[in-house]
Enzyme design. Sequence first.
Site: not given
Length: 293
Positions: A125, A187
């Site tokens: 990508y 996280g």
Amino acid sequence: MESGHQIVAIDNLITGHRENVGHLMDRPGFEFMEHDVCEPISIEGTVDRVFHLASLASPIDYLEHPIETLESGSTGTRNMLALARQHKARFLLTSTSECYGDPLEHPQAETYWGNVNPVGLRSCYDESKRYAEALTMAYHRVYGVRTNIARIFNTYGPRMALNDGRVVPAFIDQALKGAPLTVFGDGSQTRSFCFVSDLVEGLLLLSESEERYPVNLGNPKEMSILEFAREIQKRFDGAKGIDYRPLPSDDPKLRRPDISKAMRVLGWQPKVGLSEGLAETIDYFKKLNVTVA
Ligand code: UDP
């Protein structure tokens, strides 16, 4: 459509869905073509602008289809640039914050050249978009095509696919099912989420501008993924906690756009806050769930 333009929308539906443009199908001036931008294309009549948004954009999708991802950024971009050149149309490339890779500068301004692993899992990508930027600049320099390059940061809103793997639909899907939210790593990695209507406005303004070099479009309000999980949980009764999973390789640790160039050159900045944007997005997915059920 709202500004009175005639639109030809092209999609090979590798991850998209015809229903996403279902509300436009019967409107005069709208045409949908199921076509792969990697195949040459000709359009009859006048073409004023080419917006090249075609790409797989979710990490799980481009990991599953790395070659198609490289192709849409390379061959696809070349075909769309050729179309713009043939019609003397303006061309706008939607590039990405992934050009900055796992950034060593924070926030990311357009002047930063990035920290991309050229052989990592995300490279299909990142490198296809970096190549697409280089090709776009070359078409401008060699053929004088009137080009613009947007570097889009994480964007969300209605009509994403619930199963596309990106964090916004993933968390909403899990919350709707009463499942724990899958946070990758601890996280602490950050993202900055822009609502789709703000992004569309930025793209339209950019296509009017004379700026040939990349312009960041995104919302500079940054938060950790854990904070984002809490934001989603607040909006659902009986939320089920967090399911920590391994962090995918090369997952950028920090991401926040420096949008001073977009503010200066386009007079643009996002208007939709996270609360408003999430309310609209959750509402969309709730209605979809009812229809599917
Ligand atoms: N992420 C997560 N749980 C998920 C999906 C994603 O914790 O179910 C994390 C992911 O590791 C990344 C961030 O959320 O740090 C944003 O991921 P996304 O795939 O939406 O886009 P990215 O910014 O990585 O292209």
